[in-house]
Design an enzyme around this catalytic site. Structure first.
Site, PDB file in Angstrom:
ATOM      1  N   HIS A 156      12.984   5.324  -0.286  1.00  0.00           N
ATOM      2  CA  HIS A 156      13.205   3.908  -0.586  1.00  0.00           C
ATOM      3  C   HIS A 156      13.766   3.122   0.591  1.00  0.00           C
ATOM      4  O   HIS A 156      14.118   1.951   0.436  1.00  0.00           O
ATOM      5  CB  HIS A 156      14.131   3.783  -1.799  1.00  0.00           C
ATOM      6  CG  HIS A 156      13.581   4.425  -3.029  1.00  0.00           C
ATOM      7  ND1 HIS A 156      12.680   3.801  -3.858  1.00  0.00           N
ATOM      8  CD2 HIS A 156      13.770   5.667  -3.546  1.00  0.00           C
ATOM      9  CE1 HIS A 156      12.354   4.614  -4.845  1.00  0.00           C
ATOM     10  NE2 HIS A 156      12.992   5.752  -4.675  1.00  0.00           N
ATOM     11  N   SER A 204      17.530   6.346  -5.823  1.00  0.00           N
ATOM     12  CA  SER A 204      16.455   5.629  -6.498  1.00  0.00           C
ATOM     13  C   SER A 204      16.879   4.899  -7.760  1.00  0.00           C
ATOM     14  O   SER A 204      16.197   3.956  -8.173  1.00  0.00           O
ATOM     15  CB  SER A 204      15.311   6.591  -6.831  1.00  0.00           C
ATOM     16  OG  SER A 204      15.757   7.628  -7.688  1.00  0.00           O
ATOM     17  N   LYS A 233       5.631   3.762  -1.421  1.00  0.00           N
ATOM     18  CA  LYS A 233       6.540   2.687  -1.829  1.00  0.00           C
ATOM     19  C   LYS A 233       6.349   1.493  -0.893  1.00  0.00           C
ATOM     20  O   LYS A 233       5.363   0.786  -1.013  1.00  0.00           O
ATOM     21  CB  LYS A 233       7.949   3.240  -1.912  1.00  0.00           C
ATOM     22  CG  LYS A 233       8.018   4.321  -3.009  1.00  0.00           C
ATOM     23  CD  LYS A 233       9.325   5.000  -3.142  1.00  0.00           C
ATOM     24  CE  LYS A 233       9.337   5.942  -4.342  1.00  0.00           C
ATOM     25  NZ  LYS A 233       8.322   7.024  -4.286  1.00  0.00           N
TER      26      LYS A 233
END
Length: 407
Positions: free
Chosen positions: A207, A179, A242
């Site tokens: 992610h 991250s 996300k």
């Protein structure tokens, strides 16, 4: 003197070290723009990598879900059951990541701190990448298993630790996309070590989901380890806040292992279920992601544009100051500047230009590696990324002139 009196001087110490953090009050303005503490800003801070958080299809799904299910869920899914929307979501998540079964949690952090203690405990061993996310670290500590941290992405170091271990149960824990650095783990390499040492891999793809792999199915799919090639030695975890643009987390993998997590994860059993309206929004997001190749192409174009624009070899100011982008092909583009004070001053200078880019400092990153964490999105236009590149080049040139004048 009471220990309660220590908080004020300790806060002052954080401020002196340039480590005091401040929350901002924000509201979306459309695209990659938002109002920050009352000022309109172009934001490079969000993990909304595909720009889906405000997508009309997701908004409509929430509205329809609220009408059908209401707002809250009432109790733990183990007490009052989980909604038909949540049940359908779990089936669709499993199908999307091409793994046998999925379990949906109300938050990504809660997923990791629940899953790890469900898998291992006293007498077991965890092998964790040194740059893992805090939720993986906290979940490991809560498990009370012995945790060893191998050097970042160093599979030889990990292999040595595994070979020396006498624990019956071994758990390898790693981010898929890290991250704060934006690099990608060697997932086939982790699996090979798990097979050689009778270990299980917990892979956190917060992610990667939505932006990596065929149809955005994630880093595990990008590595070719889903569907017919799926291994029971990998338990896949991701957040839904996300690229998916909503909230929550899930874990997917071998059906028996997921059933064990369902039975033993305290952050699932003893927490109120996520509202059904969110599940409906996530289901809509999965459909958008599967057909969202144009969004991923837009994101990758902006990544390439930024990296070319901030290449120190193409701009002497950046090279002279020693600022550098870490190697990353992902939406996370860290510009390392070194000192905490420099990172904060750059963040403020960008803010004055209407650009919001967060400064990341220890303990989130190692001391001496403070950085601007530039998060790109498909919502960014070519002109908007160009404005950031231009501002950073200008600030680098100002720093160079200041150094030359000081000499």
């Amino acid at each position: 003197m009471s220990w309660l009196d220590e908080f004020s001087p300790r806060l002052n110490e954080l401020e002196l070290q340039h480590l005091l953090r401040h929350r901002r009050v924000v509201e979306p303005l459309g695209g990659a723009r938002m109002r920050v503490d009352g000022e309109p800003m172009l934001a490079f801070c969000s993990n909304d990598y595909l720009g889906l958080a405000g997508d009309p299809a997701l908004v409509q799904a929430v509205q329809d879900g609220a009408k059908r299910y209401g707002v809250g869920s009432g109790a733990s899914p183990m007490v009052s059951g989980h909604s038909s929307a949540n049940a359908a979501l779990e089936d669709e998540l499993a199908a999307f990541v091409q793994l046998p079964r999925a379990l949906y949690f109300y938050a990504g952090f809660a997923t990791n701190v629940g899953v790890i203690p469900a898998l291992v405990g006293l007498g077991d061993e965890i092998f964790a990448d040194r740059l893992n996310h805090a939720s993986l670290i906290d979940g490991s500590l809560l498990s009370r298993a012995h945790m060893q941290r191998y050097r970042h992405a160093d599979l030889e170091h990990l292999a040595q630790m595994l070979a020396a271990s006498e624990a019956k149960r071994k758990l390898i824990v790693s981010d898929a996309v890290f991250s704060m650095d934006g690099d990608v783990a060697d997932i086939p390499g982790l699996l090979a070590l798990a097979e050689a040492h009778d270990a299980l891999v917990l892979l956190d793809d917060a992610h990667g989901l939505g932006v990596m792999g065929p149809q955005g199915r994630g880093a595990l799919a990008a590595a070719g380890l889903t569907g017919a090639n799926a291994s029971r030695r990998i338990l896949y975890m991701s957040t839904l806040s996300k690229a998916v643009g909503v909230a929550g987390g899930f874990v997917a993998g071998d059906a028996t292992v997921v059933e064990w997590v369902l039975q033993k994860a305290r952050s699932y059993t003893f927490a109120t279920a996520a509202p059904a309206l969110l599940a409906e929004a996530i289901r809509a997001a999965l459909r958008r992601i599967a057909e969202g190749e144009a969004l991923r192409e837009q994101l990758h174009a902006r990544i390439l544009q930024l990296r070319r624009g901030l290449d120190p070899e193409s701009h002497l100011g950046l090279g002279t100051m020693g600022w550098h982008l870490l190697p990353s092909d992902t939406a996370i583009q860290p510009l390392v500047v070194g000192e905490n004070a420099i990172a904060l001053s750059l963040m403020e200078a960008l803010r004055q230009r209407g650009l919001w880019v967060p400064a990341i400092r220890p303990p989130t990153v190692p001391a001496g590696t403070a950085r601007l964490r530039i998060a790109l999105s498909a919502a960014h236009t070519e002109a908007e990324v160009a404005s950031l590149v231009g501002a950073l080049r200008e600030l680098a040139d100002q720093q160079v002139r200041a150094v030359l004048q000081a000499d």
